[in-house]
Design a protein around this motif. Sequence first.
Motif, PDB file in Angstrom:
ATOM      1  N   GLY A 125       0.780  -1.221   0.000  1.00 53.86           N
ATOM      2  CA  GLY A 125       0.000   0.000   0.000  1.00 53.86           C
ATOM      3  C   GLY A 125       0.815   1.276   0.000  1.00 53.86           C
ATOM      4  N   SER A 126       2.116   1.187   0.235  1.00 55.57           N
ATOM      5  CA  SER A 126       2.953   2.388   0.264  1.00 55.57           C
ATOM      6  C   SER A 126       3.557   2.629  -1.123  1.00 55.57           C
ATOM      7  CB  SER A 126       4.060   2.237   1.308  1.00 55.57           C
ATOM      8  OG  SER A 126       4.905   1.144   0.979  1.00 55.57           O
ATOM      9  N   PRO A 127       3.880   3.887  -1.472  1.00 52.05           N
ATOM     10  CA  PRO A 127       4.465   4.184  -2.789  1.00 52.05           C
ATOM     11  C   PRO A 127       5.948   3.841  -2.834  1.00 52.05           C
ATOM     12  CG  PRO A 127       4.220   6.200  -1.527  1.00 52.05           C
ATOM     13  CD  PRO A 127       3.610   5.108  -0.693  1.00 52.05           C
ATOM     14  N   VAL A 128       6.436   3.539  -4.052  1.00 50.65           N
ATOM     15  CA  VAL A 128       7.858   3.282  -4.267  1.00 50.65           C
ATOM     16  C   VAL A 128       8.218   3.827  -5.646  1.00 50.65           C
ATOM     17  CG1 VAL A 128       7.436   0.970  -5.178  1.00 50.65           C
ATOM     18  CG2 VAL A 128       9.690   1.551  -4.289  1.00 50.65           C
ATOM     19  N   THR A 129       9.391   4.436  -5.755  1.00 47.89           N
ATOM     20  CA  THR A 129       9.857   5.041  -7.007  1.00 47.89           C
ATOM     21  C   THR A 129      11.136   4.354  -7.458  1.00 47.89           C
ATOM     22  OG1 THR A 129       8.891   7.189  -6.423  1.00 47.89           O
ATOM     23  CG2 THR A 129      10.599   7.171  -8.112  1.00 47.89           C
ATOM     24  N   LEU A 130      11.166   3.921  -8.728  1.00 47.76           N
ATOM     25  CA  LEU A 130      12.361   3.330  -9.328  1.00 47.76           C
ATOM     26  C   LEU A 130      13.113   4.423 -10.080  1.00 47.76           C
ATOM     27  CD1 LEU A 130      10.859   0.003 -10.728  1.00 47.76           C
ATOM     28  CD2 LEU A 130      11.948   0.399  -8.520  1.00 47.76           C
ATOM     29  N   ARG A 131      14.411   4.566  -9.786  1.00 48.18           N
ATOM     30  CA  ARG A 131      15.217   5.620 -10.400  1.00 48.18           C
ATOM     31  C   ARG A 131      16.410   4.993 -11.126  1.00 48.18           C
ATOM     32  NH1 ARG A 131      16.965  10.380  -6.557  1.00 48.18           N
ATOM     33  NH2 ARG A 131      14.738  10.830  -6.857  1.00 48.18           N
ATOM     34  N   CYS A 132      16.545   5.366 -12.424  1.00 46.60           N
ATOM     35  CA  CYS A 132      17.647   4.871 -13.247  1.00 46.60           C
ATOM     36  C   CYS A 132      18.670   6.005 -13.395  1.00 46.60           C
ATOM     37  CB  CYS A 132      17.117   4.439 -14.617  1.00 46.60           C
ATOM     38  SG  CYS A 132      18.306   3.546 -15.623  1.00 46.60           S
ATOM     39  N   GLY A 173       1.833  -8.412  -5.726  1.00 50.08           N
ATOM     40  CA  GLY A 173       2.181  -8.796  -7.086  1.00 50.08           C
ATOM     41  C   GLY A 173       3.273  -7.953  -7.695  1.00 50.08           C
ATOM     42  N   ASP A 174       3.625  -6.809  -7.080  1.00 54.32           N
ATOM     43  CA  ASP A 174       4.699  -5.963  -7.598  1.00 54.32           C
ATOM     44  C   ASP A 174       6.073  -6.470  -7.198  1.00 54.32           C
ATOM     45  OD1 ASP A 174       2.928  -4.185  -8.831  1.00 54.32           O
ATOM     46  OD2 ASP A 174       2.625  -3.079  -6.966  1.00 54.32           O
ATOM     47  N   SER A 175       6.144  -7.475  -6.366  1.00 54.36           N
ATOM     48  CA  SER A 175       7.441  -8.041  -5.992  1.00 54.36           C
ATOM     49  C   SER A 175       8.070  -8.731  -7.200  1.00 54.36           C
ATOM     50  CB  SER A 175       7.274  -9.045  -4.849  1.00 54.36           C
ATOM     51  OG  SER A 175       6.752  -8.431  -3.696  1.00 54.36           O
ATOM     52  N   GLY A 176       9.392  -8.617  -7.342  1.00 59.32           N
ATOM     53  CA  GLY A 176      10.082  -9.257  -8.455  1.00 59.32           C
ATOM     54  C   GLY A 176      11.400  -8.567  -8.753  1.00 59.32           C
ATOM     55  N   LEU A 177      11.999  -8.936  -9.910  1.00 60.19           N
ATOM     56  CA  LEU A 177      13.286  -8.400 -10.348  1.00 60.19           C
ATOM     57  C   LEU A 177      13.046  -7.317 -11.399  1.00 60.19           C
ATOM     58  CD1 LEU A 177      15.349 -11.714 -10.663  1.00 60.19           C
ATOM     59  CD2 LEU A 177      15.381 -10.059  -8.789  1.00 60.19           C
ATOM     60  N   TYR A 178      13.636  -6.152 -11.167  1.00 61.37           N
ATOM     61  CA  TYR A 178      13.472  -5.000 -12.046  1.00 61.37           C
ATOM     62  C   TYR A 178      14.819  -4.619 -12.649  1.00 61.37           C
ATOM     63  CZ  TYR A 178       8.745  -4.218 -10.213  1.00 61.37           C
ATOM     64  OH  TYR A 178       7.416  -4.361  -9.863  1.00 61.37           O
ATOM     65  N   GLY A 179      14.750  -3.945 -13.816  1.00 65.53           N
ATOM     66  CA  GLY A 179      15.948  -3.433 -14.472  1.00 65.53           C
ATOM     67  C   GLY A 179      15.600  -2.238 -15.335  1.00 65.53           C
ATOM     68  N   PRO A 194      22.237  -3.489 -13.494  1.00 64.71           N
ATOM     69  CA  PRO A 194      22.061  -4.764 -12.763  1.00 64.71           C
ATOM     70  C   PRO A 194      20.629  -4.864 -12.253  1.00 64.71           C
ATOM     71  CG  PRO A 194      24.053  -3.615 -12.055  1.00 64.71           C
ATOM     72  CD  PRO A 194      23.277  -2.644 -12.894  1.00 64.71           C
ATOM     73  N   GLN A 195      20.141  -6.088 -12.091  1.00 68.18           N
ATOM     74  CA  GLN A 195      18.767  -6.295 -11.629  1.00 68.18           C
ATOM     75  C   GLN A 195      18.630  -5.912 -10.156  1.00 68.18           C
ATOM     76  OE1 GLN A 195      17.911 -10.413 -12.694  1.00 68.18           O
ATOM     77  NE2 GLN A 195      16.733  -9.704 -14.461  1.00 68.18           N
TER      78      GLN A 195
END
Length: 434
Positions: A125-132, A173-179, A194-195
């Motif tokens: 329920g909390s937000p998360v931001t992916l930064r490249c 369901g958002d759990s997993g490996l990101y790249g 890297p993942q």
Amino acid sequence: MLLWTVVLFFVPCVGKMVRLNLQAWPNPVFEGDILTLQCQGMRNTALSQVKFFKDGKFLQFSVDNNSLLLGTATVKDSGQYTCTGHVKYNLFMTREGSGTTLVQVQELFLPPVLSAIPSPEPHEGSPVTLRCQTKLHPQRSSLQLFFSFHKERHVLQDRGLHPELCIPEAQEGDSGLYGCEVAPEGGQVQKQSPQLEIRVWVPVSPPLLTLSPGPTRLTVGDMVELLCEAQRGSPPILYSFYLNGKILGNHSAPHGGATSLLFPVTSEQDAGNYSCEAENSVSKESSAPKTLSLDGPLVLSTPISNWLVPLLPASLLGVMVIAAALLGYFRPWRKTGPLPSQNLPPAPGGEQHPLYAEVHYQNEKDEGVIYASVCTNSKSEARPAESTSREEDSSIIYAEVKRPQLCEVPVKRPTMRSRTYKDPLGDREEVFYY
């Protein structure tokens, strides 16, 4: 002869003066640039059979072309290059070599790094931001970069200008490996990060407690299994079991799921309210209580050791033997033969001596036993008390009679046992009926 000698000495000198030059362009060279090598002779001397080398290893041979096209440059193309070729001078051919040319292919931008803000392990329920994150070379800072995000080969954003991807409400369901992937305009160079593993922590749901067999009509000796399971929650989950609020034990489920506690019913103290508790790094929840009741014979609250069980029959037999021996030792002796006759002196006026009797009725716990005492004197009634002797006989009769209960039917007459002894008041005889 003199002419040929002069020519032979002149040619080597001329050959030593001829040298080759190896050039690489563009210079400087960056990733994505088209890298070309060219081998040239001094003063544009014609070359043939040119060979190119990198770090001392042969690369390519060309009969009449003194250029080598390496294609799109990468960091791996960096190294020390040389070339050799045949140089024609008038009527003579000689093989010459170039000096070493250092080629350093520079990175257009740094390899990207993917990060999660505020944490790669957000709560559900909390937000998360992916930064490249990456950085262009200062000499190419005006170049436009494009960013792509993917999760386990599934594209989330393709060639966007923004280096961030926001997940407003993280779910399990958002759990997993990101790249992420970064490429300049034109796409000559592509670099992947890297993942990064994103793990969304899910709080545990209130666990369900199950008693097997059912919670009622259990007897001592039955085996009881307490099964506790939380339907949701990120593992590992720690389960704790309680009886009337006191902890019985705990078990961990490293991969989630249910866990159980198995125990035998040993006494009435095992009855009560049972509950379980599920806990992970996010939350802690308790189950609804289940009441376990016993039906049937109970035992002492302190369990009997298994090695004492075979000794119980022998111990009971020993107690019975000792009790029988003590009963035989302390019971009064039975007098054989008929009771002695009692000659009562006549009372004044020709009346018989009166008998003194006491009757005591016991309560129901003594099974309705009646005690009676009858005394008779064989001497004169006017006997002074101080002249009483132990040798004078008196008779006391004690009778013990059991009253039959309402539901009992007597089957035989009672047996009599008696004994006679001296008493200051006269001869006494003790009689027992049983």
